[in-house]
Design a protein around this motif. Structure first.
Motif, mmCIF file in Angstrom:
data_model
loop_
_atom_site.group_PDB
_atom_site.id
_atom_site.type_symbol
_atom_site.label_atom_id
_atom_site.label_comp_id
_atom_site.label_asym_id
_atom_site.label_seq_id
_atom_site.Cartn_x
_atom_site.Cartn_y
_atom_site.Cartn_z
ATOM 1 N N PHE A 1 -34.663 -12.715 48.789
ATOM 2 C CA PHE A 1 -35.424 -13.452 49.798
ATOM 3 C C PHE A 1 -36.581 -14.175 49.125
ATOM 4 O O PHE A 1 -37.424 -13.559 48.468
ATOM 5 C CB PHE A 1 -35.940 -12.477 50.850
ATOM 6 N N ASN B 1 -30.153 -11.441 57.173
ATOM 7 C CA ASN B 1 -31.015 -12.610 57.236
ATOM 8 C C ASN B 1 -32.466 -12.159 57.291
ATOM 9 O O ASN B 1 -32.832 -11.327 58.126
ATOM 10 C CB ASN B 1 -30.665 -13.449 58.477
ATOM 11 N N LYS C 1 -36.484 -13.583 57.343
ATOM 12 C CA LYS C 1 -37.280 -14.787 57.581
ATOM 13 C C LYS C 1 -38.727 -14.403 57.852
ATOM 14 O O LYS C 1 -39.012 -13.405 58.509
ATOM 15 C CB LYS C 1 -36.723 -15.557 58.777
ATOM 16 N N SER C 2 -39.654 -15.202 57.345
ATOM 17 C CA SER C 2 -41.067 -15.015 57.630
ATOM 18 C C SER C 2 -41.428 -15.862 58.841
ATOM 19 O O SER C 2 -41.112 -17.051 58.893
ATOM 20 C CB SER C 2 -41.907 -15.441 56.418
#
Length: 249
Positions: free
Chosen positions: A34, A104, A106-107
């Motif tokens: 990531f 998945n 995500k920020s």
């Protein structure tokens, strides 16, 4: 715990319970595929873990990390060498770590949490069956199998819960919402939530598969007829059902 594919809401709640011990603890190291500025998380305190359906939010003061296990994702409390190539995010703390694979990541801005309709989560204390009924009625032409998989209506419900809840309620998956009697509409809303909590209890005890009535089963436990396996609805997700004991409306 059973390593079952395609995580559903109950699986995510069990994951939250496993990770809860890290709340209030400082992140020591960050790694995985990531792409993120590690400085955003290293040395920061994990203040809260929130879940919404199939999604998990790791909450820090100035950022939130959203984890979605998708269909084949997994997590571990120890680093798995056999899954090293699939590690998306690993966070270590003084007393252990959390590792997320094939998922998945995500920020998101912390304000994003304020936009989530927590009442749509079938396992949330904020779950609102009346609101759910309104949403179903606003989609009168939709098949109930599609509605149950719609995460804006039944957040956290996956294919196992869909099939088993429909069998409990005696409703054929291809039934149209507007054709369902009010009593049956309320019943499937109730069973979607009830089965979710049963799912969580059974999965925690490693006996989930033993309780399947129609999902990947050969014969109906009520009448003995052969269970039908068919891709149904616009989503073309596999449904398992009994033509005798599940009425088509």
């Amino acid at each position: 715990m059973e390593n079952y594919l395609m995580p559903e809401g109950p699986t995510i709640l069990l994951m939250k319970e496993d990770l809860q011990k890290f709340v209030g603890k400082k992140v020591l190291t960050v790694y995985g595929s990531f792409k993120i500025d590690k400085g955003i998380l290293e040395g920061k305190i994990l203040t809260k873990i929130r879940t919404f359906g199939k999604q998990t939010y790791l909450v820090f003061d100035h950022t939130v990390i959203r984890i979605h296990l998708l269909m084949f994702g997994s997590y571990s409390l120890f680093e798995r060498k056999d899954q090293a190539n699939n590690l998306r995010l690993g966070l270590t703390f003084k007393d252990g770590g959390m590792y997320f694979y094939t998922c998945n990541v995500k920020s998101v801005d912390p304000e994003f949490l304020n936009t989530i309709d927590w009442k749509a989560d079938v396992m949330s204390d904020e779950w609102n069956p009346t609101e759910t009924e309104k949403r179903l009625k606003s989609n009168p032409k939709m098949m109930i199998c599609d509605a149950l998989m719609d995460q804006d209506i039944f957040s956290g419900v996956g294919n196992i819960i869909k099939n088993e809840a429909l069998f409990r309620a005696g409703i054929h998956p291809e039934s149209i919402i507007e054709n369902l009697p009010s009593k049956k509409l309320k019943e499937i809303i109730t069973e979607a939530r009830n089965y979710s909590f049963d799912f969580k209890k059974w999965k925690k005890a490693n006996v989930l598969k033993k309780h399947f009535k129609v999902y990947h089963q050969k014969n109906c436990p009520k009448c003995g007829a052969e269970i039908i396996k068919k891709d149904t609805g616009n989503g073309k997700r596999t449904s398992f059902f009994c033509d005798n004991d599940q009425k088509l409306y």
